[in-house]
Scaffold this motif. Structure first.
Motif, PDB file in Angstrom:
ATOM      1  N   LEU A  43      22.944 -12.265 -34.071  1.00  0.00           N
ATOM      2  CA  LEU A  43      23.820 -11.781 -35.146  1.00  0.00           C
ATOM      3  C   LEU A  43      24.040 -10.280 -35.034  1.00  0.00           C
ATOM      4  O   LEU A  43      25.163  -9.794 -35.190  1.00  0.00           O
ATOM      5  CB  LEU A  43      23.204 -12.111 -36.519  1.00  0.00           C
ATOM      6  N   GLY A  44      22.952  -9.567 -34.754  1.00  0.00           N
ATOM      7  CA  GLY A  44      23.035  -8.112 -34.589  1.00  0.00           C
ATOM      8  C   GLY A  44      23.976  -7.739 -33.459  1.00  0.00           C
ATOM      9  O   GLY A  44      24.824  -6.845 -33.595  1.00  0.00           O
ATOM     10  N   ARG A  45      23.843  -8.449 -32.328  1.00  0.00           N
ATOM     11  CA  ARG A  45      24.707  -8.173 -31.173  1.00  0.00           C
ATOM     12  C   ARG A  45      26.158  -8.511 -31.476  1.00  0.00           C
ATOM     13  O   ARG A  45      27.074  -7.794 -31.073  1.00  0.00           O
ATOM     14  CB  ARG A  45      24.223  -8.964 -29.955  1.00  0.00           C
ATOM     15  N   LYS A  75      29.160 -16.976 -26.308  1.00  0.00           N
ATOM     16  CA  LYS A  75      27.785 -17.277 -25.889  1.00  0.00           C
ATOM     17  C   LYS A  75      26.821 -17.042 -27.052  1.00  0.00           C
ATOM     18  O   LYS A  75      25.923 -17.854 -27.297  1.00  0.00           O
ATOM     19  CB  LYS A  75      27.389 -16.365 -24.719  1.00  0.00           C
ATOM     20  N   LEU A  76      27.027 -15.922 -27.763  1.00  0.00           N
ATOM     21  CA  LEU A  76      26.148 -15.603 -28.899  1.00  0.00           C
ATOM     22  C   LEU A  76      26.247 -16.671 -29.991  1.00  0.00           C
ATOM     23  O   LEU A  76      25.236 -17.086 -30.553  1.00  0.00           O
ATOM     24  CB  LEU A  76      26.504 -14.224 -29.476  1.00  0.00           C
ATOM     25  N   LEU A  77      27.476 -17.122 -30.256  1.00  0.00           N
ATOM     26  CA  LEU A  77      27.664 -18.177 -31.268  1.00  0.00           C
ATOM     27  C   LEU A  77      27.029 -19.490 -30.823  1.00  0.00           C
ATOM     28  O   LEU A  77      26.477 -20.230 -31.643  1.00  0.00           O
ATOM     29  CB  LEU A  77      29.155 -18.373 -31.558  1.00  0.00           C
ATOM     30  N   ARG A  78      27.093 -19.756 -29.505  1.00  0.00           N
ATOM     31  CA  ARG A  78      26.479 -20.977 -28.973  1.00  0.00           C
ATOM     32  C   ARG A  78      24.957 -20.922 -29.173  1.00  0.00           C
ATOM     33  O   ARG A  78      24.351 -21.896 -29.633  1.00  0.00           O
ATOM     34  CB  ARG A  78      26.816 -21.129 -27.488  1.00  0.00           C
ATOM     35  N   ALA A 102      20.123 -26.643 -42.245  1.00  0.00           N
ATOM     36  CA  ALA A 102      20.128 -25.945 -40.946  1.00  0.00           C
ATOM     37  C   ALA A 102      21.030 -26.680 -39.950  1.00  0.00           C
ATOM     38  O   ALA A 102      21.769 -26.045 -39.190  1.00  0.00           O
ATOM     39  CB  ALA A 102      18.709 -25.831 -40.406  1.00  0.00           C
ATOM     40  N   ALA A 103      20.978 -28.011 -39.961  1.00  0.00           N
ATOM     41  CA  ALA A 103      21.828 -28.804 -39.057  1.00  0.00           C
ATOM     42  C   ALA A 103      23.301 -28.605 -39.400  1.00  0.00           C
ATOM     43  O   ALA A 103      24.148 -28.462 -38.505  1.00  0.00           O
ATOM     44  CB  ALA A 103      21.467 -30.281 -39.152  1.00  0.00           C
ATOM     45  N   PHE A 104      23.605 -28.552 -40.689  1.00  0.00           N
ATOM     46  CA  PHE A 104      24.989 -28.339 -41.135  1.00  0.00           C
ATOM     47  C   PHE A 104      25.462 -26.944 -40.722  1.00  0.00           C
ATOM     48  O   PHE A 104      26.593 -26.775 -40.253  1.00  0.00           O
ATOM     49  CB  PHE A 104      25.065 -28.522 -42.653  1.00  0.00           C
ATOM     50  N   LEU A 105      24.568 -25.961 -40.861  1.00  0.00           N
ATOM     51  CA  LEU A 105      24.897 -24.587 -40.445  1.00  0.00           C
ATOM     52  C   LEU A 105      25.182 -24.545 -38.939  1.00  0.00           C
ATOM     53  O   LEU A 105      26.144 -23.900 -38.493  1.00  0.00           O
ATOM     54  CB  LEU A 105      23.741 -23.646 -40.804  1.00  0.00           C
ATOM     55  N   GLY A 106      24.340 -25.244 -38.176  1.00  0.00           N
ATOM     56  CA  GLY A 106      24.534 -25.311 -36.719  1.00  0.00           C
ATOM     57  C   GLY A 106      25.878 -25.922 -36.371  1.00  0.00           C
ATOM     58  O   GLY A 106      26.570 -25.451 -35.459  1.00  0.00           O
ATOM     59  N   LEU A 107      26.261 -26.938 -37.135  1.00  0.00           N
ATOM     60  CA  LEU A 107      27.549 -27.603 -36.912  1.00  0.00           C
ATOM     61  C   LEU A 107      28.716 -26.647 -37.201  1.00  0.00           C
ATOM     62  O   LEU A 107      29.672 -26.560 -36.414  1.00  0.00           O
ATOM     63  CB  LEU A 107      27.637 -28.845 -37.804  1.00  0.00           C
ATOM     64  N   ILE A 108      28.597 -25.912 -38.309  1.00  0.00           N
ATOM     65  CA  ILE A 108      29.644 -24.940 -38.676  1.00  0.00           C
ATOM     66  C   ILE A 108      29.766 -23.880 -37.569  1.00  0.00           C
ATOM     67  O   ILE A 108      30.868 -23.539 -37.132  1.00  0.00           O
ATOM     68  CB  ILE A 108      29.336 -24.277 -40.045  1.00  0.00           C
ATOM     69  N   LEU A 109      28.608 -23.394 -37.094  1.00  0.00           N
ATOM     70  CA  LEU A 109      28.620 -22.374 -36.037  1.00  0.00           C
ATOM     71  C   LEU A 109      29.255 -22.895 -34.758  1.00  0.00           C
ATOM     72  O   LEU A 109      29.952 -22.171 -34.050  1.00  0.00           O
ATOM     73  CB  LEU A 109      27.193 -21.890 -35.763  1.00  0.00           C
ATOM     74  N   ARG A 110      29.027 -24.169 -34.483  1.00  0.00           N
ATOM     75  CA  ARG A 110      29.622 -24.797 -33.288  1.00  0.00           C
ATOM     76  C   ARG A 110      31.144 -24.854 -33.403  1.00  0.00           C
ATOM     77  O   ARG A 110      31.858 -24.619 -32.435  1.00  0.00           O
ATOM     78  CB  ARG A 110      29.073 -26.219 -33.137  1.00  0.00           C
ATOM     79  N   VAL A 111      31.613 -25.172 -34.613  1.00  0.00           N
ATOM     80  CA  VAL A 111      33.068 -25.213 -34.837  1.00  0.00           C
ATOM     81  C   VAL A 111      33.655 -23.807 -34.673  1.00  0.00           C
ATOM     82  O   VAL A 111      34.688 -23.633 -34.008  1.00  0.00           O
ATOM     83  CB  VAL A 111      33.391 -25.810 -36.236  1.00  0.00           C
TER      84      VAL A 111
END
Lengths: 148, 72
Positions: A68-70, A87-90, A120-129
């Motif tokens: 997040l910082g990067r 890459k950072l989002l992945r 956390a799983a839902f957050l991961g899914l949002i980040l993937r989108v």
């Protein structure tokens, strides 16, 4: 006056504060968890399991905060639609999935963790989108940059 | 694929890249992208300016070559 630059700076400061808090919490956990268990009147046998869960989540948590910082420093440099950010989002999404998996397993001894695991799983899914959106945005930007 | 024959026209008109970029009003870097076939698209306004400066038709600058792989 509030502007996007100040917003990014505030997010950056919050991320740094979160990193410091995670480090402090990691050191304080051996004292905090027994206090919590005593206060809530739970079985003292779960202290070790709780510690294990928390420390297992520290690594992906710290990695997420570093990413997040990067990401924020790239945005501050006006480098938004670049491969590095994808890459950072992945990495961020995978960290969320790892935390979700750890918490889901921990749900067998402490049911509350299952709820956080789902979040956390839902957050991961949002980040993937968001990562997929960024990937497409990079393609569009490249095409725009090469339109003379 | 579409090939930009800008370098051929520039040689015919004996005009340098710097001079052409200046007359069209685009940066030398963008002209280089166009000249080296790295451009993904060209705006009609840019094409119009190039045709005006080089005194040619769009067909003199753009060529379609069948069966060639597109550069990525």
């Amino acid at each position: 006056m509030w502007n996007p630059s100040k917003s990014v700076r505030l997010s950056s400061i919050c991320t740094k504060i979160a990193i410091v808090l995670v480090i402090c919490a990691a050191f304080a956990m051996p004292n905090l968890i027994p206090t919590y268990v005593n206060y809530t009147g739970k079985d003292p046998e779960i202290i070790h399991s709780l510690l294990l869960t928390v420390y297992a989540c520290v690594l992906p948590g710290m990695l997420s905060l570093i990413c997040l910082g990067r990401l924020l420093s790239n945005i501050r440099r006006e480098e938004v639609f670049i491969e590095k950010n994808v890459k950072l989002l992945r990495v961020l999404s995978w960290c969320s999935f790892v935390v979700s998996a750890i918490l889901f397993i921990s749900g067998f001894y402490y049911i509350l963790f299952v709820i956080i695991a789902v979040c956390a799983a839902f957050l991961g899914l949002i980040l993937r989108v968001i990562k997929n959106v960024f990937e497409q945005a990079i393609v569009i930007k490249r095409e725009n940059d090469f339109t003379i | 694929m579409i090939v930009v024959n800008l370098d051929v026209m520039m040689a015919k008109r004996k005009i340098s890249a710097g001079e052409l970029a200046d007359k069209i009003g685009i940066t030398p870097a963008n002209l280089s992208i166009l000249k080296n076939n790295k451009a993904k698209a060209i705006r009609f306004s840019t094409l119009e300016q190039v045709c005006k400066v080089l005194n040619c038709q769009p067909g003199d600058l753009l060529e379609y070559r069948k069966g060639e792989q597109e550069d990525e």
